[in-house]
Design an enzyme around this catalytic site. Structure first.
Site, PDB file in Angstrom:
ATOM      1  N   TYR A 156     -21.463 -42.397  70.043  1.00 24.80           N
ATOM      2  CA  TYR A 156     -21.305 -41.426  68.947  1.00 24.80           C
ATOM      3  C   TYR A 156     -20.425 -40.250  69.374  1.00 24.80           C
ATOM      4  CZ  TYR A 156     -22.490 -37.705  65.674  1.00 24.80           C
ATOM      5  OH  TYR A 156     -22.424 -36.667  64.783  1.00 24.80           O
TER       6      TYR A 156
HETATM    7  N1  LIG Z   1     -26.931 -34.163  61.184  1.00 22.72           N
HETATM    8  C1  LIG Z   1     -26.558 -33.693  62.372  1.00 22.72           C
HETATM    9  O1  LIG Z   1     -27.384 -33.311  63.227  1.00 22.72           O
HETATM   10  C2  LIG Z   1     -25.103 -33.593  62.686  1.00 22.72           C
HETATM   11  C3  LIG Z   1     -24.708 -32.863  63.803  1.00 22.72           C
HETATM   12  C4  LIG Z   1     -23.356 -32.769  64.100  1.00 22.72           C
HETATM   13  C5  LIG Z   1     -22.433 -33.411  63.301  1.00 22.72           C
HETATM   14  N2  LIG Z   1     -22.849 -34.132  62.225  1.00 22.72           N
HETATM   15  C6  LIG Z   1     -21.845 -34.807  61.417  1.00 22.72           C
HETATM   16  O2  LIG Z   1     -21.968 -34.351  60.085  1.00 22.72           O
HETATM   17  C7  LIG Z   1     -21.615 -35.401  59.180  1.00 22.72           C
HETATM   18  C8  LIG Z   1     -22.729 -35.646  58.189  1.00 22.72           C
HETATM   19  O3  LIG Z   1     -23.930 -35.925  58.885  1.00 22.72           O
HETATM   20  P1  LIG Z   1     -25.300 -36.069  58.066  1.00 22.72           P
HETATM   21  O4  LIG Z   1     -26.399 -35.992  59.062  1.00 22.72           O
HETATM   22  O5  LIG Z   1     -25.282 -35.171  56.892  1.00 22.72           O
HETATM   23  O6  LIG Z   1     -25.168 -37.588  57.557  1.00 22.72           O
HETATM   24  P2  LIG Z   1     -26.131 -38.478  56.604  1.00 22.72           P
HETATM   25  O7  LIG Z   1     -27.146 -37.611  55.953  1.00 22.72           O
HETATM   26  O8  LIG Z   1     -26.589 -39.630  57.434  1.00 22.72           O
HETATM   27  O9  LIG Z   1     -25.113 -39.006  55.509  1.00 22.72           O
HETATM   28  C9  LIG Z   1     -24.079 -39.858  55.918  1.00 22.72           C
HETATM   29  C10 LIG Z   1     -23.140 -40.068  54.748  1.00 22.72           C
HETATM   30  O10 LIG Z   1     -22.055 -40.882  55.226  1.00 22.72           O
HETATM   31  C11 LIG Z   1     -21.884 -41.972  54.332  1.00 22.72           C
HETATM   32  N3  LIG Z   1     -21.297 -43.108  55.035  1.00 22.72           N
HETATM   33  C12 LIG Z   1     -21.747 -43.756  56.159  1.00 22.72           C
HETATM   34  N4  LIG Z   1     -20.908 -44.745  56.491  1.00 22.72           N
HETATM   35  C13 LIG Z   1     -19.902 -44.724  55.571  1.00 22.72           C
HETATM   36  C14 LIG Z   1     -18.721 -45.486  55.376  1.00 22.72           C
HETATM   37  N5  LIG Z   1     -18.398 -46.486  56.217  1.00 22.72           N
HETATM   38  N6  LIG Z   1     -17.917 -45.197  54.328  1.00 22.72           N
HETATM   39  C15 LIG Z   1     -18.223 -44.175  53.483  1.00 22.72           C
HETATM   40  N7  LIG Z   1     -19.328 -43.413  53.616  1.00 22.72           N
HETATM   41  C16 LIG Z   1     -20.155 -43.693  54.643  1.00 22.72           C
HETATM   42  C17 LIG Z   1     -23.274 -42.255  53.780  1.00 22.72           C
HETATM   43  O11 LIG Z   1     -23.118 -42.956  52.543  1.00 22.72           O
HETATM   44  P3  LIG Z   1     -24.286 -43.874  51.858  1.00 22.72           P
HETATM   45  O12 LIG Z   1     -25.589 -43.201  52.202  1.00 22.72           O
HETATM   46  O13 LIG Z   1     -23.913 -43.820  50.418  1.00 22.72           O
HETATM   47  O14 LIG Z   1     -24.180 -45.233  52.439  1.00 22.72           O
HETATM   48  C18 LIG Z   1     -23.785 -40.816  53.596  1.00 22.72           C
HETATM   49  O15 LIG Z   1     -23.289 -40.273  52.389  1.00 22.72           O
HETATM   50  C19 LIG Z   1     -21.286 -36.610  60.058  1.00 22.72           C
HETATM   51  O16 LIG Z   1     -19.900 -36.655  60.295  1.00 22.72           O
HETATM   52  C20 LIG Z   1     -22.021 -36.308  61.349  1.00 22.72           C
HETATM   53  O17 LIG Z   1     -21.449 -36.962  62.450  1.00 22.72           O
HETATM   54  C21 LIG Z   1     -24.161 -34.229  61.897  1.00 22.72           C
END
Ligand SMILES: NC(=O)c1ccc[n+]([C@@H]2O[C@H](COP(=O)([O-])OP(=O)(O)OC[C@H]3O[C@@H](n4cnc5c(N)ncnc54)[C@H](OP(=O)(O)O)[C@@H]3O)[C@@H](O)[C@H]2O)c1
Length: 250
Positions: A156
Site C-alpha cells: 500500500y
Molecule cells: N482512511 C485512511 O486512514 C487513509 C489514510 C491516508 C490516506 N487515505 C487515502 O484516502 C483515500 C480514501 O480513503 P478512504 O478510507 O476514504 O476509502 P474508502 O472509504 O475505503 O472508500 C474507497 C473508495 O474508493 C472506491 N474504489 C476502490 N477501488 C476502485 C476502483 N478500482 N475504481 C474506482 N473506485 C474505486 C470505492 O468505491 P466502491 O465502494 O463504490 O466500490 C470507494 O468509493 C484513499 O486514496 C486512501 O488511500 C486514507
C-alpha cells in the site's frame, strides 16, 4: 471558502469515505461534480442527492479506475453532462495491510492497478482533453504513511510513494499547459473503509494516534477545504507539492 464556480470536477472513489466528502466540498465551492464509484451505486447516488439537495450539480458514474475503457467512459460522461473536466481528484484506492510473509501477487496487482495505474490512466485522460482551460488542476490523494512507513503496509505505501513521484513528474510534464498537479497526504483516518477493517478503536489505531501530534484520527471533513484550495486559483503558484494534512503525522 475556495471559488470553483463554472468548473467541472471528477472525484474517483466518491461513493463513501474521504472521496464522498471531497465531492461535497468541491460542489459546495461551486463545481459541478462527477461522483465516480466502482461497486457502491447507492452510496454514490446518496452523495449526488445530497449535493443536488444543497443546490449543486452532480452525476454518479460507475467505472474502475484501473481499466482504460472505464476511465475514457467516465470522461465522456462528464463532458456530456458538464463539459471538460477542469479538476481531477484521484481518491479511489484499495487499502490492504498484511505482513510481508502474507504478500501475494494477486494482492500486489489489485492495489497497484487501482492506486497507481488508476491515477496514471485518469491523468492521461485528463491531459488528453485538448480544450482544457488554464485553471486545470489535479489533486492526488496519497498518505502520510509515505513518510511514517508503518509495518504491514509494504504494498500500500509503495503504491502511494509511486503516486507521490507520479504527481511530481506530471506536475513538470503538464506545467507548460498551465495544469497544476499536487498531492494531499492524509493521516490515518476514521472512514467507511477503515471502519469496515475494524480500525478505529483498535490497538493499531491507538498506535497511529500516538504518532499524530494533534492527537486523534483524521476524519473526511479534515480534507475537503484543503483539496478545494489546491484545486482553486488561490493555489495558482503551487504545483508538484505533496501536502501533509495529517495533524502533524509524518
Ligand atoms: N482512511 C485512511 O486512514 C487513509 C489514510 C491516508 C490516506 N487515505 C487515502 O484516502 C483515500 C480514501 O480513503 P478512504 O478510507 O476514504 O476509502 P474508502 O472509504 O475505503 O472508500 C474507497 C473508495 O474508493 C472506491 N474504489 C476502490 N477501488 C476502485 C476502483 N478500482 N475504481 C474506482 N473506485 C474505486 C470505492 O468505491 P466502491 O465502494 O463504490 O466500490 C470507494 O468509493 C484513499 O486514496 C486512501 O488511500 C486514507
Amino acid at each position: 471558502m475556495s471559488d470553483l464556480k463554472n468548473r467541472t470536477a471528477l472525484v474517483t472513489g466518491a461513493s463513501k469515505g474521504i472521496g464522498a466528502h471531497l465531492a461535497s466540498a468541491l460542489a459546495a465551492a461551486g463545481a459541478a461534480v462527477v461522483v465516480n464509484y466502482r461497486t457502491d451505486a447507492a452510496g454514490a447516488q446518496r452523495v449526488v442527492d445530497d449535493i443536488v439537495a444543497a443546490g449543486g450539480q452532480a452525476l454518479a458514474v460507475q467505472g474502475d479506475v484501473g481499466q482504460r475503457a472505464d476511465v475514457e467512459a467516465m470522461f465522456t460522461a462528464a463532458r456530456n453532462a458538464f463539459g471538460p473536466v477542469d479538476i481531477l481528484v484521484n481518491n479511489a484506492a484499495v487499502v490492504a495491510f498484511a505482513p510481508l510473509s502474507a504478500l501475494t501477487e494477486e494482492d500486489f496487482h489489485r492495489q497497484v492497478d487501482t492506486n497507481v495505474l488508476g491515477p496514471l490512466l485518469t491523468m492521461q485522460a485528463f491531459a488528453a482533453q485538448d480544450d482544457l482551460g488554464r485553471s486545470a488542476s489535479i489533486v492526488n490523494i496519497s498518505t502520510a504513511g509515505t513518510s511514517t512507513h508503518p509495518p504491514f503496509s509494504s504494498v500500500y505505501v509503495a503504491t502511494k510513494s509511486a503516486l507521490n513521484s507520479a504527481t511530481r513528474v506530471a506536475a513538470r510534464e503538464l506545467a507548460p499547459r498551465g495544469v497544476r498537479v499536487n498531492a494531499v497526504a492524509p493521516s490515518a483516518s476514521d472512514t467507511d473503509g477503515t471502519r469496515a477493517m475494524g480500525f478505529p478503536g483498535s490497538p493499531a489505531a491507538e498506535a497511529a494516534v500516538a504518532e499524530i501530534p494533534l492527537g486523534r484520527l483524521g476524519v473526511p471533513e479534515d480534507y475537503g477545504q484543503v483539496v478545494a484550495f489546491l484545486a482553486s486559483d488561490a493555489a495558482r503558484w503551487i504545483t508538484g507539492e505533496v501536502l501533509f494534512v495529517s495533524g502533524g503525522q509524518r
